[in-house]
Design an enzyme around this catalytic site. Structure first.
Site, PDB file in Angstrom:
ATOM      1  N   ASP A  13      49.071  41.029  35.988  1.00 34.73           N
ATOM      2  CA  ASP A  13      48.184  41.787  36.877  1.00 34.73           C
ATOM      3  C   ASP A  13      47.711  42.991  36.067  1.00 34.73           C
ATOM      4  OD1 ASP A  13      46.845  42.790  39.170  1.00 34.73           O
ATOM      5  OD2 ASP A  13      48.570  44.053  39.633  1.00 34.73           O
ATOM      6  N   GLU A  73      45.052  37.810  36.498  1.00 32.82           N
ATOM      7  CA  GLU A  73      44.134  38.136  37.588  1.00 32.82           C
ATOM      8  C   GLU A  73      42.841  38.678  36.996  1.00 32.82           C
ATOM      9  OE1 GLU A  73      44.034  41.398  41.067  1.00 32.82           O
ATOM     10  OE2 GLU A  73      45.733  40.012  41.178  1.00 32.82           O
ATOM     11  N   ASP A 148      52.488  45.685  41.646  1.00 29.54           N
ATOM     12  CA  ASP A 148      51.822  45.075  40.497  1.00 29.54           C
ATOM     13  C   ASP A 148      52.655  43.912  39.951  1.00 29.54           C
ATOM     14  OD1 ASP A 148      49.710  47.494  39.760  1.00 29.54           O
ATOM     15  OD2 ASP A 148      51.640  48.216  40.501  1.00 29.54           O
TER      16      ASP A 148
END
Length: 188
Positions: A13, A73, A148
């Site tokens: 992330d 992501e 996260d």
């Protein structure tokens, strides 16, 4: 039925202050969490040193866990152009680390990840974390205070689901079309 081989997926992330990571071990059609955490760069004030830290830490995760694939992501399009650029740089450096070690990269939009984990594209970070906790039997003490880390694990789990999805050569225009083409399977 073919058994899929064992593999490790590194989920990322991206972030410039806090970058999440999560590692899944996949054995056939089952996934389990190996590790998750964050790369905390809040004390590093030079933006280029932060990028170097991302490369170093992602590289060390790759050397430690030997992932077969990376799921990352994709940056979302927000209103603040500067934030998007910084996030894109962080993502690019993590990708560069994976390329350096010949790790295949798979990118997923935040909405796709949330949809894969919770069934809702607009799910909250807490909902994603809660669902992963149930799906992967994660104990409360294994969670970090930073979402996260669970977001990164969600990217890895999304990739696991995508790579284990049954493949079909059929295309359908609607539910009615699907039903018509699968009548014998439905009524069996």
């Amino acid at each position: 039925m073919t058994i899929k081989p064992e593999k490790i997926i590194l989920g990322i992330d991206p972030g410039t202050n806090i970058m999440g990571y999560g590692l899944l071990k996949v054995n056939g059609n089952k996934a389990s969490m190996m590790a998750m955490g964050v790369i905390d760069m809040r004390k590093i004030h030079d933006p280029y040193l932060r990028l170097g830290r991302i490369f170093d830490r992602v590289s060390s995760l790759i050397k430690e866990f030997l992932p077969d694939e990376m799921a990352i992501e994709a940056p979302f399009f927000g209103k603040n152009i500067q934030s998007m650029l910084k996030l894109g740089r962080a993502q690019g450096v993590a990708i560069a680390a994976a390329i350096h070690y010949d790790i295949p990269i798979h990118e997923y939009a935040p909405l796709k990840i949330k949809m894969a984990i919770t069934g809702q594209g607009l799910a909250s970070k807490e909902q994603v974390a809660g669902m992963l906790k149930r799906l992967l039997n994660i104990k409360e003490e294994e969670l970090t205070p930073f979402m996260d880390a669970t977001d990164a694990l969600a990217a890895a789990y999304c990739h696991f689901l995508q790579s284990n999805a049954p493949t079909t050569s059929h295309t359908y225009r609607s539910w009615k079309d699907f039903i018509n083409k699968n009548k014998e399977k439905i009524h069996a």
